[in-house]
Enzyme design. Structure first.
Site, PDB file in Angstrom:
ATOM      1  N   HIS A  79       1.806 -71.308-111.186  1.00 57.69           N
ATOM      2  CA  HIS A  79       0.653 -70.776-112.035  1.00 57.69           C
ATOM      3  C   HIS A  79       1.951 -70.918-113.760  1.00 57.69           C
ATOM      4  CE1 HIS A  79      -3.016 -70.400-110.205  1.00 57.69           C
ATOM      5  NE2 HIS A  79      -2.560 -70.464-109.351  1.00 57.69           N
ATOM      6  N   ASP A 102      -5.576 -70.856-117.531  1.00 60.19           N
ATOM      7  CA  ASP A 102      -6.017 -70.987-116.307  1.00 60.19           C
ATOM      8  C   ASP A 102      -7.349 -70.957-115.935  1.00 60.19           C
ATOM      9  OD1 ASP A 102      -5.794 -70.688-112.972  1.00 60.19           O
ATOM     10  OD2 ASP A 102      -3.451 -70.153-113.830  1.00 60.19           O
TER      11      ASP A 102
END
Length: 487
Positions: A22, A126
């Site tokens: 990520h 995110d």
């Protein structure tokens, strides 16, 4: 883009879920925004930021851009926590207990803006941390969710309530029929099986915390201003069409690593030529590149199961025998602490590896996949790895571990894209040996033709005029309009 001359550029706060994959993709997004003259604050976990400083050039490279700042926040776990395997679940709980209130305090007090060169005008967070949406709404800052998984996986997550309603989840009994169709995922009825659903779905109880978390977080994405996906329209057309019936503003701007390389090549003077491109949280062993130089073209099977997978010793031995018995040279990444249990390696494996294998702790993966000696990739089917493999025209053998990887491997295999082989839920030396030979020898030309076609589509999408190129420009205009509204 004339954004660079704007006197009051927007400031975007980028906040990734604190794991390697990520962080890597969101740092690439940050750099793309910097190219557009947008100021960026990248909010990293304290733990990951220390690793980034130790093992990559990301800090030096990104702070080279005007208006770029790194900021840090606790992830709630002690430094010696592995943050891998089954224990990744503990990271979710720690973020909720520790990081969430700290993030809210940062944003409500405006301390983050004061410390990093200006007020935040947009948040890109995110999408697996939807507490950021609550905070953004409280402070009145527009928020865009970024899901780092494939569009197809995101859609499968989105359909979990339908799967439950249809009686396809939870699993039934101790030995469920994993090959029955998952017919409640619209657009995938003809090929998706229960076995191919995200790993969080493999439960017998609907109150399972993992299932509840991914279901809730995915549904909450509809509250964000927009959704960013690291994919391109031509690759996942069907899933994207379904997602857009629920989320009107979806920015498909991938493959991010190829997109960034395209924009960088258009402005070669933007960074010093010797500046490293790594975003790694581990030390990269570059000695593997010299070893690859010594191997024949398209002969090597590259093996890496990513940044979170933990294998058992028995599984490792089965892979090892399969690789050795295939007769093909192999480059194998075995990340520190990625094998559970004591290792007792048979002498014959060690001896065979000296002849045609090379084993390292971590590598510069994009460079490895681009190397002409690499003929295929034995992968965990993480989305970054899948896209990197496609762009580098390397067919795959897929052994998914968790999260989105089960869906990705089904698409890579012969059910959909036909650019590799799906080995999920199997780990024996005979299967590994056969698949390596099929990929690199028996069916090599077939797979190379398929992945070449897909790579061409990917590269076209990020060139000027391509779908991802245009979508990034649209997103930048959207972010600029938020800035005008704030000021």
């Amino acid at each position: 883009m004339d954004q660079k001359s704007q006197s009051n550029p927007p400031r975007v706060l980028i906040f990734p879920f604190p794991v390697q994959s990520h962080v890597n993709s969101m740092l690439k997004l940050a750099e793309l925004l910097c190219f557009a003259g947008i100021h960026v604050t990248f909010l990293n976990s304290d733990h990951n930021h220390r690793l980034l400083l130790c093992h990559s050039g990301a800090h030096t490279r990104l702070t080279h851009y005007p208006g770029f700042w790194f900021a840090t926040i606790p992830d709630g776990l002690p430094d010696d926590h592995p943050r891998t395997g089954d224990r990744i679940k503990e990271l979710f709980y720690a973020l909720s207990a520790v990081t969430r209130p700290r993030f809210r305090e940062m944003m409500v007090s405006s301390r983050l803006g004061a410390e990093t060169g200006g007020a935040v005008t947009c948040i890109i967070a995110d999408g697996i941390m939807c507490f950021t949406i609550d905070v953004a709404e409280e402070v009145g800052i527009p928020i865009i969710s970024f899901r780092t998984v494939s569009a197809s996986c995101f859609w499968a997550f989105f359909c979990i309530p339908k799967l439950i309603e249809a009686g396809e989840l939870p699993l039934r009994g101790d030995d469920d029929d994993m090959d029955r169709p998952a017919s409640a995922v619209s657009g995938m009825e003809s090929f998706l099986r229960i076995r191919d659903l995200p790993a969080f779905c493999r439960v017998h109880d609907l109150t399972d915390p993992g299932l509840q978390l991914v279901t809730t977080e995915t549904q909450l994405t509809t509250r964000a201003h927009a959704l960013i996906l690291n994919t391109f329209d031509e690759l996942e057309e069907s899933a994207l069409a379904h997602i857009r019936t629920h989320i009107s503003k979806v920015y498909t701007i991938g493959p991010l690593h190829a997109h960034l390389a395209t924009r960088q090549s258009a402005e070669p003077a933007s960074l010093p030529p010797d500046m490293t491109r790594s975003n790694s949280l581990w030390e990269e062993d570059r000695s593997c590149m010299a070893w690859l130089d010594s191997q024949p073209i398209k002969s090597v099977i590259y093996v890496s199961f990513g940044s979170i997978t933990v294998v058992t010793t028995d599984q490792m031995i089965e892979f090892w025998y399969g690789l050795v018995n295939s007769g093909k040279p192999f480059l194998w990444v075995i990340r520190p602490n990625s094998v559970a249990g004591e290792r007792q390696i048979p002498t014959e494996l060690s001896e065979a590896t000296k002849k045609r294998g090379y084993m390292v702790g971590w590598v510069p993966q994009e460079e490895v996949l681009a190397h002409p000696s690499v003929g295929g990739f034995l992968t965990h089917s993480g989305w970054n790895s899948t896209l990197e493999s496609i762009v580098s025209e390397k067919p795959m053998i897929c052994w998914p571990y968790f999260a989105d990887q089960q869906v990705n491997s089904r698409f890579v295999g012969e059910a959909v894209w036909r650019i590799g082989l799906d080995m999920k839920d199997t780990c024996d030396r005979l299967t590994v040996e056969k698949m390596v030979r099929d990929l690199l020898e028996v069916r090599r030309d077939e797979f190379l033709r398929s992945v070449h076609r897909m790579a061409e589509l990917a590269k076209k999408s990020v060139r000027e005029g391509g779908s991802s190129y245009r979508n990034l420009d649209r997103m930048i205009e959207d972010i600029k309009s938020m800035n005008c509204h704030v000021h």
